[in-house]
Write an enzyme that holds these catalytic residues in place. Structure first.
Site, PDB file in Angstrom:
ATOM      1  N   ASP A  44       3.766   5.413  70.807  1.00 18.65           N
ATOM      2  CA  ASP A  44       2.892   6.586  70.930  1.00 18.65           C
ATOM      3  C   ASP A  44       3.714   7.670  71.626  1.00 18.65           C
ATOM      4  O   ASP A  44       4.806   7.402  72.157  1.00 18.65           O
ATOM      5  CB  ASP A  44       1.639   6.218  71.756  1.00 18.65           C
ATOM      6  CG  ASP A  44       0.663   7.387  71.879  1.00 18.65           C
ATOM      7  OD1 ASP A  44       0.676   8.281  71.010  1.00 18.65           O
ATOM      8  OD2 ASP A  44      -0.113   7.415  72.865  1.00 18.65           O
ATOM      9  N   HIS A 104      -8.211   4.093  74.240  1.00 24.44           N
ATOM     10  CA  HIS A 104      -8.559   4.737  72.969  1.00 24.44           C
ATOM     11  C   HIS A 104      -9.023   3.624  72.017  1.00 24.44           C
ATOM     12  O   HIS A 104      -8.326   3.264  71.059  1.00 24.44           O
ATOM     13  CB  HIS A 104      -7.335   5.470  72.413  1.00 24.44           C
ATOM     14  CG  HIS A 104      -7.646   6.462  71.340  1.00 24.44           C
ATOM     15  ND1 HIS A 104      -8.927   6.703  70.871  1.00 24.44           N
ATOM     16  CD2 HIS A 104      -6.829   7.280  70.606  1.00 24.44           C
ATOM     17  CE1 HIS A 104      -8.886   7.622  69.916  1.00 24.44           C
ATOM     18  NE2 HIS A 104      -7.633   7.981  69.745  1.00 24.44           N
TER      19      HIS A 104
HETATM   20  N1  NVA Z   1      -1.670   8.977  74.278  1.00 23.55           N
HETATM   21  C1  NVA Z   1      -2.093  10.102  73.474  1.00 23.55           C
HETATM   22  C2  NVA Z   1      -2.922   9.660  72.325  1.00 23.55           C
HETATM   23  C3  NVA Z   1      -3.348  10.749  71.384  1.00 23.55           C
HETATM   24  C4  NVA Z   1      -4.216  10.263  70.284  1.00 23.55           C
HETATM   25  C5  NVA Z   1      -2.856  11.086  74.364  1.00 23.55           C
HETATM   26  O1  NVA Z   1      -3.682  10.627  75.176  1.00 23.55           O
HETATM   27  O2  NVA Z   1      -2.622  12.284  74.266  1.00 23.55           O
HETATM   28  N1   CP Z   2      -5.038   9.470  67.012  1.00 20.94           N
HETATM   29  C1   CP Z   2      -5.910  10.418  67.416  1.00 20.94           C
HETATM   30  O1   CP Z   2      -6.884  10.136  68.115  1.00 20.94           O
HETATM   31  O2   CP Z   2      -5.649  11.669  66.952  1.00 20.94           O
HETATM   32  P1   CP Z   2      -6.336  13.017  67.443  1.00 20.94           P
HETATM   33  O3   CP Z   2      -5.859  13.298  68.829  1.00 20.94           O
HETATM   34  O4   CP Z   2      -5.888  14.049  66.459  1.00 20.94           O
HETATM   35  O5   CP Z   2      -7.831  12.838  67.419  1.00 20.94           O
END
Ligand code: NVA
Ligand code: CP
Length: 308
Positions: free
Chosen positions: A223, A129
Protein backbone atom coordinates in the site's frame (compact mmCIF):
# COMPACT_ATOMS: atom_id res chain seq x y z
CA UNK A 1 -28.28 -4.66 15.24
CA UNK A 2 -24.82 -5.17 13.74
CA UNK A 3 -22.34 -2.59 12.47
CA UNK A 4 -19.39 -3.20 10.14
CA UNK A 5 -16.46 -1.36 11.73
CA UNK A 6 -13.68 -3.96 11.70
CA UNK A 7 -13.25 -7.63 10.75
CA UNK A 8 -12.33 -8.17 14.40
CA UNK A 9 -16.07 -8.25 15.17
CA UNK A 10 -16.81 -10.93 12.56
CA UNK A 11 -16.42 -14.70 12.68
CA UNK A 12 -14.90 -16.66 9.83
CA UNK A 13 -18.36 -18.07 8.99
CA UNK A 14 -19.86 -14.58 8.82
CA UNK A 15 -17.05 -13.34 6.56
CA UNK A 16 -17.53 -16.32 4.24
CA UNK A 17 -21.32 -15.85 4.28
CA UNK A 18 -20.93 -12.20 3.18
CA UNK A 19 -18.46 -13.22 0.48
CA UNK A 20 -20.73 -15.91 -0.87
CA UNK A 21 -23.53 -13.32 -1.09
CA UNK A 22 -21.10 -11.00 -2.92
CA UNK A 23 -20.32 -13.76 -5.43
CA UNK A 24 -24.06 -14.25 -6.11
CA UNK A 25 -24.65 -10.51 -6.44
CA UNK A 26 -21.69 -10.18 -8.83
CA UNK A 27 -22.80 -13.13 -10.96
CA UNK A 28 -26.28 -11.62 -11.38
CA UNK A 29 -24.92 -8.13 -12.03
CA UNK A 30 -22.76 -9.50 -14.85
CA UNK A 31 -26.00 -10.68 -16.48
CA UNK A 32 -27.48 -7.23 -16.02
CA UNK A 33 -29.72 -8.32 -13.14
CA UNK A 34 -29.96 -6.15 -10.05
CA UNK A 35 -32.20 -7.39 -7.23
CA UNK A 36 -33.70 -4.42 -5.37
CA UNK A 37 -32.80 -5.84 -1.93
CA UNK A 38 -32.70 -2.32 -0.44
CA UNK A 39 -35.56 -0.70 -2.34
CA UNK A 40 -36.11 2.90 -1.25
CA UNK A 41 -33.46 2.64 1.50
CA UNK A 42 -31.07 5.55 1.91
CA UNK A 43 -27.36 5.29 2.72
CA UNK A 44 -25.71 8.37 4.25
CA UNK A 45 -22.03 8.54 3.26
CA UNK A 46 -19.86 10.80 5.42
CA UNK A 47 -16.40 11.50 4.03
CA UNK A 48 -13.81 13.17 6.27
CA UNK A 49 -11.08 12.10 3.79
CA UNK A 50 -10.86 11.89 -0.01
CA UNK A 51 -11.97 8.86 -1.98
CA UNK A 52 -12.51 7.55 -5.48
CA UNK A 53 -13.30 3.84 -5.11
CA UNK A 54 -15.16 3.94 -1.80
CA UNK A 55 -17.37 6.81 -2.82
CA UNK A 56 -18.22 5.50 -6.28
CA UNK A 57 -18.72 1.88 -5.22
CA UNK A 58 -21.03 2.76 -2.33
CA UNK A 59 -23.04 5.24 -4.38
CA UNK A 60 -23.38 2.90 -7.37
CA UNK A 61 -23.91 -0.07 -5.04
CA UNK A 62 -26.86 1.36 -3.12
CA UNK A 63 -28.37 2.60 -6.41
CA UNK A 64 -28.15 -0.91 -7.92
CA UNK A 65 -29.84 -2.29 -4.79
CA UNK A 66 -32.82 0.00 -5.39
CA UNK A 67 -31.86 2.64 -2.84
CA UNK A 68 -30.15 6.00 -2.81
CA UNK A 69 -26.81 7.27 -1.53
CA UNK A 70 -26.25 10.69 0.01
CA UNK A 71 -22.71 12.03 -0.34
CA UNK A 72 -21.99 14.04 2.83
CA UNK A 73 -18.59 15.69 2.70
CA UNK A 74 -17.47 17.32 5.96
CA UNK A 75 -16.76 20.44 3.90
CA UNK A 76 -20.52 20.76 3.46
CA UNK A 77 -22.20 19.39 6.57
CA UNK A 78 -22.22 20.90 10.08
CA UNK A 79 -19.98 18.09 11.37
CA UNK A 80 -17.12 19.87 9.62
CA UNK A 81 -17.94 23.04 11.59
CA UNK A 82 -17.85 21.25 14.91
CA UNK A 83 -21.33 19.77 15.39
CA UNK A 84 -20.75 16.76 17.68
CA UNK A 85 -20.53 13.34 16.07
CA UNK A 86 -23.06 11.99 18.56
CA UNK A 87 -25.62 14.60 17.48
CA UNK A 88 -24.93 13.89 13.80
CA UNK A 89 -25.47 10.18 14.52
CA UNK A 90 -28.82 10.80 16.19
CA UNK A 91 -30.06 13.10 13.43
CA UNK A 92 -29.01 10.82 10.57
CA UNK A 93 -30.49 7.78 12.34
CA UNK A 94 -33.90 9.41 12.06
CA UNK A 95 -33.59 10.10 8.36
CA UNK A 96 -31.49 7.42 6.68
CA UNK A 97 -31.39 3.60 6.88
CA UNK A 98 -27.64 3.03 7.01
CA UNK A 99 -24.52 5.18 7.34
CA UNK A 100 -20.99 4.78 5.98
CA UNK A 101 -18.13 6.87 7.36
CA UNK A 102 -14.57 7.39 6.15
CA UNK A 103 -12.72 9.02 9.00
CA UNK A 104 -9.54 9.37 11.07
CA UNK A 105 -9.58 7.58 14.45
CA UNK A 106 -11.40 4.26 14.85
CA UNK A 107 -12.82 5.84 18.04
CA UNK A 108 -14.89 8.17 15.83
CA UNK A 109 -16.59 5.16 14.24
CA UNK A 110 -17.20 3.66 17.67
CA UNK A 111 -18.63 6.93 18.99
CA UNK A 112 -20.98 7.26 16.02
CA UNK A 113 -22.09 3.62 16.37
CA UNK A 114 -22.87 4.16 20.05
CA UNK A 115 -25.40 6.85 19.21
CA UNK A 116 -26.68 5.43 15.92
CA UNK A 117 -29.87 3.45 15.70
CA UNK A 118 -29.05 2.37 12.13
CA UNK A 119 -26.16 0.14 10.97
CA UNK A 120 -22.82 1.90 10.52
CA UNK A 121 -20.18 0.83 7.98
CA UNK A 122 -16.50 1.77 7.98
CA UNK A 123 -15.23 3.19 4.73
CA UNK A 124 -11.69 3.37 6.25
CA UNK A 125 -10.17 4.72 9.43
CA UNK A 126 -6.56 5.29 10.46
CA UNK A 127 -6.61 1.77 11.96
CA UNK A 128 -8.63 -0.38 9.55
CA UNK A 129 -10.08 -0.65 6.06
CA UNK A 130 -12.23 -3.78 6.40
CA UNK A 131 -14.19 -3.39 3.14
CA UNK A 132 -10.96 -3.39 1.19
CA UNK A 133 -9.91 -6.69 2.69
CA UNK A 134 -13.21 -8.36 1.86
CA UNK A 135 -12.69 -7.27 -1.75
CA UNK A 136 -9.10 -8.52 -1.61
CA UNK A 137 -10.12 -11.95 -0.33
CA UNK A 138 -12.88 -12.19 -2.92
CA UNK A 139 -10.25 -11.51 -5.61
CA UNK A 140 -7.86 -14.07 -4.11
CA UNK A 141 -10.64 -16.69 -4.27
CA UNK A 142 -11.54 -15.75 -7.86
CA UNK A 143 -7.93 -16.31 -8.88
CA UNK A 144 -7.97 -19.68 -7.07
CA UNK A 145 -5.23 -18.62 -4.64
CA UNK A 146 -7.12 -19.30 -1.42
CA UNK A 147 -5.92 -22.91 -1.06
CA UNK A 148 -2.77 -23.14 1.09
CA UNK A 149 -2.55 -19.38 0.83
CA UNK A 150 0.67 -17.63 1.84
CA UNK A 151 0.30 -13.84 1.57
CA UNK A 152 3.09 -11.27 1.89
CA UNK A 153 2.44 -7.65 2.85
CA UNK A 154 5.45 -5.39 2.35
CA UNK A 155 5.42 -1.70 3.25
CA UNK A 156 3.80 0.57 5.79
CA UNK A 157 2.24 -0.95 8.92
CA UNK A 158 -0.93 1.04 8.31
CA UNK A 159 -4.70 0.51 8.17
CA UNK A 160 -4.29 -1.94 5.27
CA UNK A 161 -1.59 -3.96 7.06
CA UNK A 162 -3.75 -4.08 10.20
CA UNK A 163 -6.71 -5.25 8.14
CA UNK A 164 -4.62 -8.00 6.51
CA UNK A 165 -3.76 -9.17 10.03
CA UNK A 166 -7.45 -9.36 10.91
CA UNK A 167 -8.42 -11.15 7.69
CA UNK A 168 -5.61 -13.74 7.83
CA UNK A 169 -6.10 -14.51 11.51
CA UNK A 170 -9.85 -14.93 11.09
CA UNK A 171 -9.74 -16.98 7.87
CA UNK A 172 -6.67 -19.01 8.86
CA UNK A 173 -4.11 -18.42 6.11
CA UNK A 174 -0.41 -17.62 6.45
CA UNK A 175 0.54 -13.93 6.44
CA UNK A 176 4.03 -12.50 6.45
CA UNK A 177 4.43 -8.81 7.15
CA UNK A 178 7.55 -6.77 6.49
CA UNK A 179 7.70 -3.09 7.42
CA UNK A 180 10.62 -0.73 8.05
CA UNK A 181 11.61 -0.20 11.69
CA UNK A 182 9.37 2.36 13.34
CA UNK A 183 6.53 1.72 10.85
CA UNK A 184 5.22 -1.57 12.23
CA UNK A 185 1.56 -2.63 12.27
CA UNK A 186 -0.46 -1.63 15.33
CA UNK A 187 0.75 -3.70 18.29
CA UNK A 188 -2.75 -4.21 19.76
CA UNK A 189 -4.02 -5.40 16.39
CA UNK A 190 -1.05 -7.77 16.17
CA UNK A 191 -1.81 -9.14 19.64
CA UNK A 192 -5.43 -9.74 18.65
CA UNK A 193 -4.34 -11.39 15.42
CA UNK A 194 -2.07 -13.82 17.30
CA UNK A 195 -5.04 -14.70 19.53
CA UNK A 196 -7.42 -15.30 16.58
CA UNK A 197 -4.68 -17.26 14.79
CA UNK A 198 -4.63 -19.83 17.61
CA UNK A 199 -8.20 -20.74 16.74
CA UNK A 200 -8.04 -20.42 12.96
CA UNK A 201 -4.63 -22.04 12.46
CA UNK A 202 -3.24 -18.97 10.73
CA UNK A 203 0.52 -18.46 10.79
CA UNK A 204 1.50 -14.81 11.24
CA UNK A 205 5.14 -13.83 10.87
CA UNK A 206 6.96 -10.54 11.00
CA UNK A 207 9.96 -10.46 8.66
CA UNK A 208 12.73 -7.92 9.00
CA UNK A 209 13.79 -8.48 5.41
CA UNK A 210 11.00 -7.97 2.83
CA UNK A 211 12.58 -10.65 0.65
CA UNK A 212 11.92 -13.26 3.35
CA UNK A 213 8.26 -12.25 3.38
CA UNK A 214 7.80 -12.52 -0.38
CA UNK A 215 9.71 -15.81 -0.85
CA UNK A 216 7.29 -18.39 -2.37
CA UNK A 217 4.22 -16.31 -1.49
CA UNK A 218 1.10 -16.85 -3.62
CA UNK A 219 -0.17 -13.32 -3.05
CA UNK A 220 2.04 -10.24 -2.73
CA UNK A 221 0.59 -6.92 -1.66
CA UNK A 222 1.51 -3.45 -0.52
CA UNK A 223 0.00 0.00 0.00
CA UNK A 224 1.09 3.62 -0.21
CA UNK A 225 3.93 4.68 2.08
CA UNK A 226 2.11 7.96 2.75
CA UNK A 227 -1.48 7.53 3.87
CA UNK A 228 -4.08 10.28 3.95
CA UNK A 229 -3.17 12.69 6.73
CA UNK A 230 0.58 11.86 6.59
CA UNK A 231 1.47 14.16 3.70
CA UNK A 232 3.90 16.18 5.88
CA UNK A 233 5.99 13.05 6.52
CA UNK A 234 6.41 12.22 2.83
CA UNK A 235 10.15 12.98 2.46
CA UNK A 236 11.08 11.21 5.69
CA UNK A 237 9.01 8.17 4.85
CA UNK A 238 10.46 7.77 1.36
CA UNK A 239 13.92 7.62 2.95
CA UNK A 240 12.96 5.04 5.58
CA UNK A 241 11.08 2.83 3.11
CA UNK A 242 14.04 2.32 0.79
CA UNK A 243 14.30 -1.36 -0.17
CA UNK A 244 10.60 -1.99 0.41
CA UNK A 245 9.40 -1.41 -3.16
CA UNK A 246 7.76 -4.35 -4.91
CA UNK A 247 9.73 -4.41 -8.14
CA UNK A 248 10.43 -7.16 -10.64
CA UNK A 249 13.30 -8.58 -8.59
CA UNK A 250 11.20 -8.72 -5.44
CA UNK A 251 8.23 -10.23 -7.28
CA UNK A 252 10.49 -12.89 -8.82
CA UNK A 253 10.99 -14.32 -5.32
CA UNK A 254 7.27 -15.12 -5.02
CA UNK A 255 5.63 -18.18 -6.61
CA UNK A 256 5.78 -18.12 -10.41
CA UNK A 257 2.01 -17.68 -10.67
CA UNK A 258 1.71 -15.29 -7.71
CA UNK A 259 -0.78 -12.45 -7.96
CA UNK A 260 -0.09 -8.88 -6.87
CA UNK A 261 -2.79 -6.82 -5.18
CA UNK A 262 -2.95 -3.11 -4.37
CA UNK A 263 -5.92 -1.36 -2.76
CA UNK A 264 -5.14 1.82 -4.78
CA UNK A 265 -4.35 4.63 -5.21
CA UNK A 266 -0.85 3.41 -6.16
CA UNK A 267 2.29 5.50 -6.30
CA UNK A 268 4.53 3.98 -8.96
CA UNK A 269 8.23 4.21 -8.23
CA UNK A 270 7.60 4.14 -4.49
CA UNK A 271 5.76 1.12 -3.04
CA UNK A 272 5.47 -0.58 -6.44
CA UNK A 273 7.33 -0.32 -9.75
CA UNK A 274 5.40 0.61 -12.86
CA UNK A 275 6.47 -2.68 -14.42
CA UNK A 276 5.00 -4.84 -11.63
CA UNK A 277 1.86 -2.73 -11.47
CA UNK A 278 1.16 -3.03 -15.19
CA UNK A 279 2.02 -6.74 -15.30
CA UNK A 280 -0.63 -7.32 -12.63
CA UNK A 281 -3.16 -4.70 -13.70
CA UNK A 282 -5.91 -7.30 -14.30
CA UNK A 283 -5.77 -8.51 -10.71
CA UNK A 284 -5.55 -4.99 -9.32
CA UNK A 285 -8.57 -3.70 -11.22
CA UNK A 286 -10.60 -6.86 -10.49
CA UNK A 287 -9.80 -6.12 -6.85
CA UNK A 288 -11.03 -2.54 -7.27
CA UNK A 289 -14.24 -3.74 -8.98
CA UNK A 290 -14.89 -6.23 -6.20
CA UNK A 291 -15.31 -3.33 -3.78
CA UNK A 292 -18.67 -2.73 -5.46
CA UNK A 293 -19.86 -6.32 -5.10
CA UNK A 294 -18.72 -6.89 -1.50
CA UNK A 295 -20.12 -3.60 -0.32
CA UNK A 296 -23.51 -4.44 -1.78
CA UNK A 297 -23.32 -7.77 0.05
CA UNK A 298 -22.41 -6.10 3.35
CA UNK A 299 -25.31 -3.64 3.06
CA UNK A 300 -27.79 -6.45 2.31
CA UNK A 301 -26.33 -8.60 5.11
CA UNK A 302 -26.58 -5.79 7.70
CA UNK A 303 -30.14 -5.05 6.64
CA UNK A 304 -31.07 -8.74 7.07
CA UNK A 305 -29.45 -8.82 10.52
CA UNK A 306 -31.59 -5.88 11.53
CA UNK A 307 -34.76 -7.69 10.56
CA UNK A 308 -33.79 -10.96 12.31
N1 NVA B 1 -3.46 3.54 3.64
C1 NVA B 1 -4.20 4.34 2.68
C2 NVA B 1 -5.31 3.57 2.07
C3 NVA B 1 -6.09 4.29 1.01
C4 NVA B 1 -7.21 3.49 0.47
C5 NVA B 1 -4.72 5.59 3.39
O1 NVA B 1 -5.22 5.46 4.53
O2 NVA B 1 -4.62 6.68 2.84
N1 CP C 1 -8.95 1.68 -1.92
C1 CP C 1 -9.72 2.74 -1.59
O1 CP C 1 -10.41 2.74 -0.57
O2 CP C 1 -9.71 3.75 -2.50
P1 CP C 1 -10.31 5.21 -2.29
O3 CP C 1 -9.45 5.92 -1.30
O4 CP C 1 -10.27 5.83 -3.65
O5 CP C 1 -11.72 5.08 -1.78
Amino acid sequence: MRHFLTLKDFSKDEILEILSLAVKIKRKAKKGKFNPYLKDKVLGMIFEKSSTRTRVSFEVGIHQLGGKGLFLSTDDIQLGRGEPLKDTARVLSRMVDMVMIRTFGQDRLEEFAKYSSVPLISGLSDTYHPMQLLADYMTICEYGKDKNLVAAYVGDGNNIANSWLMLASKIGFELRISTPKGYEADQDVLKNAYEFAKKSGSKISICENPKDAVKNAGVVTTDTWVSMGQEDEKEKRIKYFEGFMIDKKMMALAKKDAIFLHCLPAYRGYEVSDEVFEAHANEIFDEAENRLHVQKAVMVWLDRQRKN
